[in-house]
Design an enzyme around this catalytic site. Structure first.
Site, PDB file in Angstrom:
ATOM      1  CG  ASP A 187      -1.796   1.204   1.332  1.00 11.10           C
ATOM      2  OD1 ASP A 187      -2.889   1.182   0.747  1.00 11.10           O
ATOM      3  OD2 ASP A 187      -1.393   2.199   1.988  1.00 11.10           O
TER       4      ASP A 187
ATOM      5  CE1 TYR B 280       0.848   7.519   2.866  1.00 10.49           C
ATOM      6  CE2 TYR B 280       1.190   5.267   2.115  1.00 10.49           C
ATOM      7  CZ  TYR B 280       0.441   6.199   2.806  1.00 10.49           C
ATOM      8  OH  TYR B 280      -0.713   5.793   3.445  1.00 10.49           O
TER       9      TYR B 280
ATOM     10  CE  LYS C 205      -3.770   4.713   0.806  1.00 10.80           C
ATOM     11  NZ  LYS C 205      -2.328   4.451   0.933  1.00 10.80           N
TER      12      LYS C 205
ATOM     13  CG  HIS D 176      -4.386   9.715   0.706  1.00  8.76           C
ATOM     14  ND1 HIS D 176      -3.020   9.693   0.571  1.00  8.76           N
ATOM     15  CD2 HIS D 176      -4.632   9.162   1.919  1.00  8.76           C
ATOM     16  CE1 HIS D 176      -2.480   9.145   1.653  1.00  8.76           C
ATOM     17  NE2 HIS D 176      -3.444   8.826   2.481  1.00  8.76           N
TER      18      HIS D 176
END
Length: 289
Positions: free
Chosen positions: A49, A54, A83, A115
């Protein structure tokens, strides 16, 4: 996705998604990503994920291309989630999703989520939020039809956001990913997901680490001779809720995968669920219009 030993859940797209995935939040830099993904694949993880925010999509894609052959696996054996960043909510959604596809460079993304229900740089009460969400969803629907995003869904949506989406979409969301643990049982959201056949997935199963020292969790853990983290993750998967434990530590990654060789008693499940006090450790989307 080809069959593997990892238990899975059926999405409304007809695709199986592993119940266990590796969360990669705070996993940054090629060396750390390599070490974590290598340990995860060895421990039986087949789901990973990520997210635009990120900043590890490119590293994750590169590392998987290198490691899959080492573990005797192909692209089809793993399930990749990413996302859309809140900065791309609305008119930037198509470009944002295409950027994720390019960064990962794995041909397609198995599951792509919005997200956050709001838009970066706009207040939560901004009346343009619903329109931006709808515009993002329309972009994801187009890429889903093109086969670039095999399933699409949302993260951090409230029951109101979910109902709004279900009523206006052409393609229903396959999944909702939200914070979920014994102190936040998300009863209403789970009912909404059940009603509309949307998979309900957990993040922050350990309550940012706070729950591993909870007296009830410790007692259950001692009784079944498992780590507090394993107990908290098992509490979710035993209810059919997929989990995404995150760690960069190979030993902990391995430990967190040992969820399917024990069962919590009904009494222990009830004791853990009784900790519910609607406490959020992460983002609170309830004020976003």
């Amino acid at each position: 996705m080809s069959s593997s030993s990892s238990p899975s859940v059926l999405l409304n797209t007809g695709v199986q998604m592993p119940l266990l995935g590796l969360g990669t939040y705070k996993l940054v830099g090629p060396e750390d990503v390599y070490q974590a993904v290598d340990a995860a694949l060895a421990a039986g993880y087949r789901s990973f994920d990520s997210a635009a925010v990120y900043r590890n999509e490119a590293d994750l894609g590169r590392v998987l291309k290198e490691l899959l052959p080492k573990h005797g696996l192909t692209r089809e054996d793993v399930f990749i989630t990413s996302k859309l960043g809140p900065k791309d909510q609305g008119e930037g959604a198509m470009e944002g999703a295409l950027h994720s596809l390019a960064q990962l460079d794995l041909g397609y993304i198995d599951l792509y989520l919005i997200h956050w229900p709001g838009t970066q740089g706009r207040v939560v009460t901004d009346q343009r939020n619903p329109g931006n969400r709808a515009e993002s969803w329309a972009a994801l629907e187009k890429l889903h039809v093109q086969g670039k995003l095999k399933a699409i869904g949302v993260s951090n949506y409230t029951p109101a956001h979910m109902r709004e989406l279900i009523q206006s979409c052409k393609i229903p969301p396959a999944l909702l990913q939200v914070e979920f643990h014994p102190r936040l049982c998300q009863t209403e959201l789970r009912k909404v997901c059940e009603e509309y056949e949307v998979c309900f997935q957990a993040y922050s199963s350990l309550g940012k680490g706070e729950l591993v020292t909870d007296p009830v969790v410790l007692e259950v853990s001692k009784n079944c001779e498992r780590t507090p983290a394993q107990v908290l993750l098992r509490w979710a998967v035993q209810q059919g809720v997929p989990v995404l434990p995150k760690s960069s530590n190979p030993d902990r990654i391995k430990d967190n995968a040992r969820l399917f060789d024990f069962t919590l008693s009904d009494t222990d499940m009830d004791r853990l669920s009784a900790l519910d006090c609607e406490h959020k450790y992460c983002w609170d989307p309830s004020e976003v219009v």
